[in-house]
Write a protein that holds these residues in place. Sequence first.
Motif, mmCIF file in Angstrom:
data_model
loop_
_atom_site.group_PDB
_atom_site.id
_atom_site.type_symbol
_atom_site.label_atom_id
_atom_site.label_comp_id
_atom_site.label_asym_id
_atom_site.label_seq_id
_atom_site.Cartn_x
_atom_site.Cartn_y
_atom_site.Cartn_z
ATOM 1 N N ASN A 107 -9.179 -0.971 -4.893
ATOM 2 C CA ASN A 107 -8.368 0.053 -5.581
ATOM 3 C C ASN A 107 -9.079 1.396 -5.592
ATOM 4 O OD1 ASN A 107 -6.353 -1.749 -6.073
ATOM 5 N ND2 ASN A 107 -7.106 -2.328 -8.100
ATOM 6 N N GLN A 108 -10.369 1.356 -5.890
ATOM 7 C CA GLN A 108 -11.131 2.617 -5.926
ATOM 8 C C GLN A 108 -11.211 3.246 -4.532
ATOM 9 O OE1 GLN A 108 -14.061 3.693 -8.388
ATOM 10 N NE2 GLN A 108 -14.232 1.866 -9.651
ATOM 11 N N GLN A 109 -11.353 2.383 -3.516
ATOM 12 C CA GLN A 109 -11.460 2.908 -2.140
ATOM 13 C C GLN A 109 -10.156 3.580 -1.709
ATOM 14 O OE1 GLN A 109 -12.780 -0.481 0.150
ATOM 15 N NE2 GLN A 109 -14.554 -0.660 -1.173
ATOM 16 N N ARG A 110 -9.029 2.992 -2.107
ATOM 17 C CA ARG A 110 -7.735 3.609 -1.758
ATOM 18 C C ARG A 110 -7.618 4.966 -2.437
ATOM 19 N NH1 ARG A 110 -4.661 -1.958 -2.403
ATOM 20 N NH2 ARG A 110 -4.975 -2.746 -0.289
ATOM 21 N N ARG A 111 -8.019 5.026 -3.691
ATOM 22 C CA ARG A 111 -7.941 6.282 -4.452
ATOM 23 C C ARG A 111 -8.795 7.365 -3.763
ATOM 24 N NH1 ARG A 111 -11.473 8.094 -7.928
ATOM 25 N NH2 ARG A 111 -12.578 6.130 -8.156
ATOM 26 N N ILE A 112 -10.024 7.009 -3.409
ATOM 27 C CA ILE A 112 -10.926 7.993 -2.787
ATOM 28 C C ILE A 112 -10.447 8.319 -1.371
ATOM 29 C CG2 ILE A 112 -13.304 8.397 -1.982
ATOM 30 C CD1 ILE A 112 -14.237 6.648 -4.389
ATOM 31 N N MET A 167 -7.563 8.498 -0.188
ATOM 32 C CA MET A 167 -6.354 9.316 -0.103
ATOM 33 C C MET A 167 -6.574 10.766 -0.490
ATOM 34 S SD MET A 167 -3.140 6.829 -0.825
ATOM 35 C CE MET A 167 -3.663 6.038 -2.295
ATOM 36 N N ARG A 168 -7.847 11.153 -0.659
ATOM 37 C CA ARG A 168 -8.127 12.551 -1.012
ATOM 38 C C ARG A 168 -7.828 13.494 0.157
ATOM 39 N NH1 ARG A 168 -14.015 11.681 -3.901
ATOM 40 N NH2 ARG A 168 -13.245 10.855 -5.863
ATOM 41 N N THR A 196 0.855 -1.187 0.000
ATOM 42 C CA THR A 196 0.000 0.000 0.000
ATOM 43 C C THR A 196 0.897 1.244 0.000
ATOM 44 O OG1 THR A 196 -0.094 -0.164 2.383
ATOM 45 C CG2 THR A 196 -1.973 -1.039 1.178
ATOM 46 N N THR A 197 0.365 2.339 -0.531
ATOM 47 C CA THR A 197 1.116 3.591 -0.592
ATOM 48 C C THR A 197 1.165 4.198 0.807
ATOM 49 O OG1 THR A 197 -0.123 3.828 -2.632
ATOM 50 C CG2 THR A 197 1.245 5.703 -1.997
ATOM 51 N N ASP A 228 -18.515 6.987 -7.682
ATOM 52 C CA ASP A 228 -17.850 8.039 -6.912
ATOM 53 C C ASP A 228 -18.712 8.402 -5.700
ATOM 54 O OD1 ASP A 228 -15.854 9.763 -6.223
ATOM 55 O OD2 ASP A 228 -16.419 11.334 -7.619
#
Length: 234
Positions: A121-126, A128-129, A2-3, A72
Motif C-alpha cells: 500500500n505504501q509503495q503504491r502511494r509513493i 503514484m507521485r 489497483t488504481t 518515506d
Amino acid sequence: MTTPLLSIVIAIDGPAASGKSTLAEKLAKKLGFFYFDTGVMYRAVTLAVMEHGINVDDEDLITKLANEIDIDVQPPSKQDGRMMDVLVEGKDVTWEIRTPGVDQNVSKISAYAGVRTAMTNQQRRIGMRGDVVMVGRDIGTVVFPDAEYKIYLDASPEERANRRYKEKIARGEIASYQEILSSIKRRDKIDSTRTIAPLKIAQDAIIIDTDGKTIEEVLEETLSHLHIKPKNVG
Ligand code: DC
C-alpha cells in the motif's frame, strides 16, 4: 484492484544483486523519473524490528509494527553514494538498513503477509507521485501489474556474488566470496518460494540477462525496449 495509472511506471524486478538498483538509478536519471527501490521499505521494517528487540518469529507484533511505522523515501539529500534518502519516523536510516544483520533477517520479515500488505500500500502511494522507475521483486506482478514497462533483470548466483564481493572490497570492507554466494542463494530461495508475492517473472516482462555484460550494455539494451522521450535533464 489497483488504481489506473496516470504516470509512467517502469517496473524492474529480479533476484538480489542482479544489478536492478544500478540500472534503475541510471535509467531514472536519463529519463528524468523518480527512482524508488522498494527493498528499502522491507529493510526499514527489519531495522525497526531489530531496534525494538522484537523476536523475528513474532509475526503478529511485526505486522502491527509494519502498519504503524512511517517510512518515506526522498531524492538524495547528500552526495555520499546514496541513491535516495530513506526515512523512518523522519530519521535518516539510509545506511543503517544495509548492515549484515538486516541482510540476514529481511527475507524472513518480507515474507509475512501482513507486512507485505502494509508495504505494498505504501509503495503504491509513493509510486503514484509521478513518473517512476521502481525496483523490487513483485512490482510488475503485484504492486503495479498495469505498469507500462516491466523489466526482469537476471544473472547467475555466481556472477551476482562476484559483483557484491567486488563492491565490498572496493569499499574497504572485509568480504568472503563463499559467504556472499551462500547468502545470495539462501535469499533467492526464500524470495522465490514464499507463498505471497514470490519473485517470479511477469508474463509480459522483458527479460534481460546481465551475465558478462557491463552496466552500460544493460542500460542500452533496456533503453532499446522503451519508447519514452527523456525529460529535460542533464
Ligand atoms: O533488493 P533488496 O536486497 O534490498 O531487498 C531486500 C529484501 O526485501 C529481499 O529479501 C527481498 C525483499 N523484497 C520484496 O520481497 N519485495 C520487494 N518489492 C522488494 C524487496
